[in-house]
Every structure is written in structure tokens, then in C-alpha cells.
Design a protein around this motif. Sequence first.
Motif, PDB file in Angstrom:
ATOM      1  N   ASN A  93       0.651  -1.266  -0.136  1.00 44.99           N
ATOM      2  CA  ASN A  93       0.003  -0.070   0.020  1.00 44.99           C
ATOM      3  C   ASN A  93       0.858   1.294  -0.126  1.00 44.99           C
ATOM      4  N   GLY A  94       2.092   1.215  -0.064  1.00 47.45           N
ATOM      5  CA  GLY A  94       3.008   2.131  -0.228  1.00 47.45           C
ATOM      6  C   GLY A  94       3.577   2.738   1.289  1.00 47.45           C
ATOM      7  N   SER A  95       2.911   2.262   2.112  1.00 45.10           N
ATOM      8  CA  SER A  95       3.603   2.546   3.504  1.00 45.10           C
ATOM      9  C   SER A  95       4.760   2.044   4.085  1.00 45.10           C
ATOM     10  N   PRO A  96       5.871   2.460   4.736  1.00 41.91           N
ATOM     11  CA  PRO A  96       6.881   2.182   5.053  1.00 41.91           C
ATOM     12  C   PRO A  96       6.821   1.097   6.222  1.00 41.91           C
ATOM     13  N   TYR A  97       7.707   0.065   6.276  1.00 39.94           N
ATOM     14  CA  TYR A  97       7.646  -0.949   7.283  1.00 39.94           C
ATOM     15  C   TYR A  97       9.142  -0.891   7.985  1.00 39.94           C
ATOM     16  N   TYR A  98       8.963  -0.571   9.304  1.00 45.20           N
ATOM     17  CA  TYR A  98      10.193  -0.685  10.102  1.00 45.20           C
ATOM     18  C   TYR A  98      10.480  -1.882  10.904  1.00 45.20           C
ATOM     19  N   SER A  99      11.529  -2.300  11.036  1.00 43.60           N
ATOM     20  CA  SER A  99      12.028  -3.693  11.626  1.00 43.60           C
ATOM     21  C   SER A  99      13.307  -3.665  12.094  1.00 43.60           C
ATOM     22  N   LEU A 100      13.597  -4.523  12.957  1.00 40.91           N
ATOM     23  CA  LEU A 100      15.026  -4.617  13.571  1.00 40.91           C
ATOM     24  C   LEU A 100      15.629  -6.026  12.976  1.00 40.91           C
ATOM     25  N   PRO A 101      16.753  -6.198  12.913  1.00 39.79           N
ATOM     26  CA  PRO A 101      18.082  -5.426  13.426  1.00 39.79           C
ATOM     27  C   PRO A 101      18.213  -4.052  12.709  1.00 39.79           C
ATOM     28  N   VAL A 102      18.732  -2.962  13.576  1.00 39.39           N
ATOM     29  CA  VAL A 102      19.207  -1.996  13.160  1.00 39.39           C
ATOM     30  C   VAL A 102      20.439  -1.565  13.657  1.00 39.39           C
ATOM     31  N   ILE A 103      21.558  -1.223  13.132  1.00 35.39           N
ATOM     32  CA  ILE A 103      22.705  -0.944  13.790  1.00 35.39           C
ATOM     33  C   ILE A 103      23.213   0.947  13.767  1.00 35.39           C
ATOM     34  N   HIS A 104      23.695   1.298  14.309  1.00 37.28           N
ATOM     35  CA  HIS A 104      23.985   2.797  14.541  1.00 37.28           C
ATOM     36  C   HIS A 104      25.813   2.615  14.893  1.00 37.28           C
ATOM     37  N   ASP A 105      26.374   3.107  13.971  1.00 36.23           N
ATOM     38  CA  ASP A 105      27.932   2.874  14.202  1.00 36.23           C
ATOM     39  C   ASP A 105      28.299   4.454  14.154  1.00 36.23           C
ATOM     40  N   PRO A 106      28.868   4.720  15.595  1.00 37.77           N
ATOM     41  CA  PRO A 106      29.092   5.881  16.172  1.00 37.77           C
ATOM     42  C   PRO A 106      30.599   6.256  15.511  1.00 37.77           C
ATOM     43  N   ASN A 107      31.212   5.322  14.644  1.00 36.06           N
ATOM     44  CA  ASN A 107      32.657   5.644  14.243  1.00 36.06           C
ATOM     45  C   ASN A 107      32.400   6.167  12.804  1.00 36.06           C
ATOM     46  N   THR A 108      31.209   5.924  12.021  1.00 33.46           N
ATOM     47  CA  THR A 108      31.144   6.425  10.886  1.00 33.46           C
ATOM     48  C   THR A 108      29.969   7.481  10.801  1.00 33.46           C
ATOM     49  N   GLY A 109      29.063   7.394  11.636  1.00 31.90           N
ATOM     50  CA  GLY A 109      27.783   7.986  11.587  1.00 31.90           C
ATOM     51  C   GLY A 109      26.761   7.219  11.019  1.00 31.90           C
ATOM     52  N   ALA A 110      26.876   6.020  10.345  1.00 41.53           N
ATOM     53  CA  ALA A 110      26.080   5.260   9.487  1.00 41.53           C
ATOM     54  C   ALA A 110      24.950   4.749  10.574  1.00 41.53           C
TER      55      ALA A 110
END
Length: 253
Positions: free
Chosen positions: A64-81
Motif C-alpha cells: 500500500n506504499g507505507s513504510p515498514y520498520y523492523s529490527l535489526p538496525v545498527i548505528h555505527d558511531p565511528n562512521t555515523g552510519a
Amino acid sequence: MSQPIIFYDIPSTAAGCAWSPNTWRIRYALNFKDLAYKTTWVEYPDIESVCKEIGAEPSMIRKNGSPYYSLPVIHDPNTGAVVSDSARIADYLDATYPDTPVLTPAGTHTLQKAFQAAFDSATNPVIPYIMPAVARILRPRSEEYFVRTREASFKQKLTEMEPTGEAHETAWKELQAGYGKISGWMKEGDSFVMGNTISFADLLIAGELQWCMKGFGAESEKWKDMLTWHGGRWAKLIDDLKKYEGPVEEMPN
């Protein structure tokens, strides 16, 4: 690397807290690559808001065009990614930390992607067993969300989903046959999908096995039965990768 990667995972009441097959792939990956990380536990109802807050892209876009958020996610503070989706995270870790063990060996990227699709299809018979099992190990807020959304998706009460009687006999044999198909793709005597080389495909299988062990329970008849399948191949895989499970973690109350 000077700062630990922030790894977002979903908690449970099971021993060690981690249970999700998707997040287990990255937990294994981080430990396999010997990268420092710390876990941030996120309850199911909070996943979308946390992802938006940290700037994580949706895992997919629904029909339907809506975003789907799920885990895993990472945040790398060394690169900001900030990276979402287990396959994309694996690619990021290989590209960003090339001096660590490789998850996707050169020339196998497409094959690894194809394996994931084939694996998901072969093991699909686990769904009516694992959905109600997972609901029983989630913490209260996540359990309510999980039950409500999965019942809407499957159009069935989770408490009525698990096969019983003759239906169980048939469905359980189908699941065993699915894993048998995967075992048949692997060379006899090889420990891993790529022979004696660990790759992301092995972490994918092991993540699914962790899902079953945590959901069914390590002392359950279902899990003990799975460990005997195909000459004990899956028990050996879990044992071979045990050193990459990382420390047992619990979510602070």
C-alpha cells in the motif's frame, strides 16, 4: 574502531533475552567479526518511532506504499552510519571493516541472496508452530502488539494456529523435510554451507535455529527432536557457532 556499534534488538523473557532470527544473524555477525557492540533493547510497539528517531530507513515498503520498520538496525558511531535490514547490515560490516572475517566472500553475493530466499521457503512450515511460541516469551507490551498484529495478518487466533493430532504429525514432517532439503544442498561431511568456511548463510540458518530453541524452549521435545535431524547436522552447526553467540544479555527492568 574506537566506539562500540549500537545494535538494536527485541527483548524477550527467554534466557539471554535475544530470540529473533533476523537480529540473531547480526548478533552472530558482530561476534564473528569481533566488533565491539552494545545492545539497545526495543519493545515491538516502539520500533517504528525509534527507527525514525535515529534515522533508520524502513526495512521495506508495503504494497500500500507505507513504510515498514523492523529490527535489526545498527548505528555505527565511528562512521555515523545507521543501517537497517540484516542483509544490508552484513554488506555494510564487510565494506566498512574489511580487515575482519568476511560474511559474504567475494563472488558469492548473489548466491547468498538466493540462498536466503530458498531457505525461507523451505522452512516456512515452522510458522504455525513458532508464532504462538514467540508470543509466550515476549514481554507484556511486545506480546500484546505481536499477538494483535500477527492475528490480523494471519486472520487467525495465535492460540488456534499450532497443529495438533494428525495435522501436527503431517506438518512436523514437512518442517523436517524442509530442513532436509537444505541439508541435501550441503556436501556430506561439510560443517557449513560453503564447506569449511563460515558465511552469512550459516548465520541465517543458526538464527532460525535460535528462534526455535528460544521459542519452543531448550528442554522441549520439539527442540530436542530438531537436534536429531539429518544426522545431528543442526546440533553441530549451533555448537560450531556457539563461540559467536556473544555474552548472555538481559534487559534491565
